[in-house]
Scaffold this active site. Structure first.
Site, mmCIF file in Angstrom:
data_model
loop_
_atom_site.group_PDB
_atom_site.id
_atom_site.type_symbol
_atom_site.label_atom_id
_atom_site.label_comp_id
_atom_site.label_asym_id
_atom_site.label_seq_id
_atom_site.Cartn_x
_atom_site.Cartn_y
_atom_site.Cartn_z
ATOM 1 N N GLU A 52 0.961 -1.313 -0.055
ATOM 2 C CA GLU A 52 0.033 -0.049 0.085
ATOM 3 C C GLU A 52 0.946 1.074 0.033
ATOM 4 O O GLU A 52 1.823 1.400 0.802
ATOM 5 C CB GLU A 52 -0.873 -0.099 1.121
ATOM 6 N N THR A 66 -5.785 1.878 -5.619
ATOM 7 C CA THR A 66 -5.366 0.422 -5.353
ATOM 8 C C THR A 66 -6.249 -0.651 -6.422
ATOM 9 O O THR A 66 -5.559 -1.678 -7.288
ATOM 10 C CB THR A 66 -5.986 -0.166 -3.997
ATOM 11 N N HIS A 108 -1.653 3.480 4.680
ATOM 12 C CA HIS A 108 -2.610 3.827 3.774
ATOM 13 C C HIS A 108 -2.814 5.362 4.622
ATOM 14 O O HIS A 108 -2.983 5.662 5.768
ATOM 15 C CB HIS A 108 -4.026 3.291 3.941
ATOM 16 N N ASP A 124 1.563 0.126 -4.738
ATOM 17 C CA ASP A 124 0.279 0.406 -5.440
ATOM 18 C C ASP A 124 0.099 1.310 -6.416
ATOM 19 O O ASP A 124 -0.131 1.571 -7.457
ATOM 20 C CB ASP A 124 -1.112 -0.259 -4.951
ATOM 21 N N HIS A 125 0.630 2.499 -5.440
ATOM 22 C CA HIS A 125 0.292 4.052 -6.305
ATOM 23 C C HIS A 125 1.174 4.814 -5.363
ATOM 24 O O HIS A 125 1.675 4.335 -4.105
ATOM 25 C CB HIS A 125 -1.116 4.300 -6.166
HETATM 26 C C1 GP9 Z 1 -8.943 -0.672 0.173
HETATM 27 C C2 GP9 Z 1 -7.712 -0.432 0.165
HETATM 28 C C3 GP9 Z 1 -7.257 0.923 -0.170
HETATM 29 O O1 GP9 Z 1 -9.565 -1.936 0.266
HETATM 30 O O2 GP9 Z 1 -7.239 -1.032 -0.976
HETATM 31 O O3 GP9 Z 1 -7.722 1.743 -1.303
HETATM 32 P P1 GP9 Z 1 -6.816 3.007 -1.993
HETATM 33 O O4 GP9 Z 1 -7.540 4.223 -1.160
HETATM 34 O O5 GP9 Z 1 -5.513 3.006 -1.799
HETATM 35 O O6 GP9 Z 1 -7.341 2.928 -3.303
HETATM 36 MN MN MN Z 2 -3.777 1.713 -2.027
#
Ligand code: GP9
Ligand code: MN
Length: 631
Positions: free
Chosen positions: A254, A298, A413, A472-473
């Protein structure tokens, strides 16, 4: 003739209030929604009102009392039915109704067989507003009103309804920026804009996708196929099949950006374990690798990894095109004997995953219900990464091998909150609270990954698996440029912002001994072919935009969803062609030009495939048309 005496003592007002209250009370009795603060509570209270004012307000245009009353009663029955249907549906799916879910035949069969079991006597409550309205109509004497005051009243009425709607949307936007463009989760939508508006929104999103799909006939496919074929990179024979038969564990890290790797914060190592991996003999660490997500964050990264297609511009493809046919990584692995799954300790409907995973042919989704979250095991968005990894390895032990699973971490996150005992390094000090805390949660995630590797070794799964991990980003958006600039000790330019989109990619292959740092330029679209080729699965016939990162004949070229791009010589951002070596605008912008066009073409092709659901026309390697459960 009896006339409506607006605004006092009218059936209309009774109707609005009665339906408003049954809806609001229904939120609590039938849905398990998490309300975090007083503001959310308040939004929940007001969110049905504007819609109800509008829909019942149509009655103000109906002259005949009898017709008007009938209309009001009909609306109350329809709104009651919507709430009732959602309540029953929720009992079964823990989710709100969405059109694609309703039309997935398997869901519908499940639902109809158990519909009676899911009915409760108390559901009649949802119709109590209709009953109240009925009584009001029968026993309420309604006086006449003047035509002039009727017109004036109508204006005031609708102006008030519109103001209330704007007020509701503004509060929702403040609670959840970009709620309507990104969707996130049905629960969040219902919480913020109300059930009725949510259904209108869902109808709008789905019918837009449906219309585009209807007009597509597959003729565009040939042109795109030619483009894809022309750009196909042959696998490196030395790497092809080196992980054949191994389990595949793909970990989405994340918000992890590459700048923290092999870096310090005030003298503290931020990712000690991942740093070790960058020099590990069994690990290929890619340090010139970019994230390519859009608003879907994500979920976009998952979409890219699964399909080697780009997400959509301005919305989350997981929501807008969950009914499409895809040639996903999971599907391909499933065909090759893998048990496929995703592990993520969040509610299954977040990012519409439960539905999208069916379209992607993910066989099993271990969502939050597959985990036991003990005391102190949740923070921020949900389950902490360390217990998540521990329990996931336990789950893996029971999966038939070879398996392929995608794990999605959560602790790192935004807003990067941690419990005291999990803070392994101090905060940074800058004007950005977000950046300050980011280093700590990244450090925690690094610890979690380390423990995960230990668990895998203990479980005996390690030797038989390959582990692919990617960021992921971004975690730190451009809003924090000032603080980032302080950390990096330079002023952040659009060139730097583009470079900051680098995320780490690790391909860990126990026992390979060949691992090294890889400086090949690549992006998330390249993950699918890279993995498949390592497993010895060919991708020549696949409609995918990425190419194998180990392939000697691949082109160094990365496209961002917003049109920015990176080549081995330039970065194109904010309409400036930068020199990659100096980070300064290039003296000659010409080298960027052909790539700008290519980037547009490729993004357009990807959109065309998704909007037209074109992969449904594509034949599978054995000549049979694609099958999709949701059709
Ligand atoms: C939620 C998680 C976070 O299930 O994958 O999503 P994001 O806000 O990073 O897109
Ligand atoms: Mn994410």
């Amino acid at each position: 003739m009896r006339k409506f005496s607006w605004p006092k003592h009218s059936v209309l007002i009774i109707a609005v209030i009665a339906t408003w209250l049954t809806t609001y009370i229904g939120y609590f009795t039938s849905f398990n929604m998490k309300i975090d603060n007083a503001m959310q509570q308040f939004i929940l209270l007001i969110n049905p009102l504007a819609f109800l004012l509008f829909i019942y307000g149509v009655a103000l245009f109906i002259k005949k009392t009898k017709t008007r009353n009938r209309y009001i009663l009909a609306v109350s029955l329809i709104t009651s039915f919507i709430m009732f249907a959602n309540a029953v549906f929720y009992r079964f799916f823990t989710d709100f109704i969405t059109l694609p879910l309703l039309f997935q035949t398997s869901n519908f069969a499940d639902l109809s067989s158990s519909i009676t079991e899911n009915l409760r006597l108390l559901d009649l409550f949802f119709f109590s507003d209709a009953l109240i309205i009925f009584i009001a109509i029968r026993f309420f004497k309604q006086g006449p009103i003047q035509e002039s005051s009727r017109k004036m009243g109508r204006k005031v009425y609708f102006a008030a309804a519109a103001t209330l709607m704007m007020f509701n949307l503004a509060l929702a936007e403040a609670q959840r920026p970009q709620l309507l463009t990104r969707s996130f989760d049905r629960e969040l939508l219902v919480k913020n804009i109300g059930t009725y508006n949510y259904h209108l929104y869902d109808l709008f999103v789905q019918s837009k996708s449906h219309a585009q799909r209807t007009f597509a006939d597959g003729t565009e496919l040939t042109e795109i196929e030619n483009y894809v074929k022309a750009n196909h990179a042959q696998p490196d024979p030395k790497m092809f099949g080196t992980a054949k038969g191994k389990n595949v564990i793909i970990v989405s890290l994340e918000s992890l950006q590459n700048f923290v790797i092999n870096n310090n914060m005030d003298g503290h190592e931020i990712t000690p374990f991942l740093n070790e991996l960058t020099n590990d003999k069994d690990t290929f660490y890619f340090d010139n690798f970019y994230q390519q997500t859009g608003l879907g964050k994500t979920s976009d990264s998952e979409f890219i990894v699964e399909n080697s297609l780009y997400g959509r511009n301005g919305s989350a493809v997981f929501f807008t095109h969950s009914g499409n046919t895809y040639n996903s990584l999971s599907e391909r692995l499933g065909e090759n004997g893998y048990a496929t799954s995703v592990m993520h300790a969040n509610s299954k409907s977040f990012w519409n995953r439960d539905i999208m995973y069916k379209a992607l042919n993910v066989q099993k989704f271990y969502d939050v219900d597959s985990y036991t979250i003990g005391e102190d095991e949740a923070v921020n968005w949900g389950m902490k990464d360390i217990p998540f990894f521990h329990q996931s390895v336990d789950l893996m032990k029971d999966i038939k091998q070879p398996f392929a699973t995608r794990m999605i971490t959560l602790t790192n996150h935004h807003p990067f909150d941690l419990d005291e005992q999990d803070k392994l390094i101090p905060e940074y000090t800058s004007n950005s609270n977000t950046l300050n805390k980011y280093f700590q949660t990244v450090r925690y995630m690094d610890e979690a990954v380390k423990e995960f590797f230990e668990d895998l070794k203990e479980s005996g799964l390690y030797e038989d698996s390959i582990i692919v991990m990617y960021g992921d980003h971004y975690g730190i958006s451009e809003n924090h440029n000032k603080a980032m600039g302080m950390y990096m000790d330079k002023e952040i330019t659009p060139f730097d912002n583009a470079e900051l989109q680098k995320v780490p990619l690790f391909i860990h292959m126990p026992g390979s001994g060949e691992g090294k740092q890889m400086h090949e330029l690549g992006g998330q679209v390249d993950i699918r072919p890279t993995i498949l080729h390592l497993l010895g699965i060919d991708t020549k016939a696949d409609m995918q935009f990425g190419s194998d990162l180990f392939s000697p004949d691949r082109e160094p070229f990365v496209i961002f969803r917003d049109g920015r791009l990176v080549t081995d010589k330039n970065i194109y951002a904010q309409e400036i062609c930068y020199d990659i070596e100096t980070g300064e605008p290039a003296s000659d912008a010409a080298p960027c030009k052909p790539y700008i066009e290519r980037a547009n073409t490729e993004l357009n092709y990807s959109d065309t495939i998704i909007n037209g659901d074109l992969l449904r026309f594509k034949e599978r390697p054995d000549g049979s048309p694609e099958l999709n459960e949701s059709k």
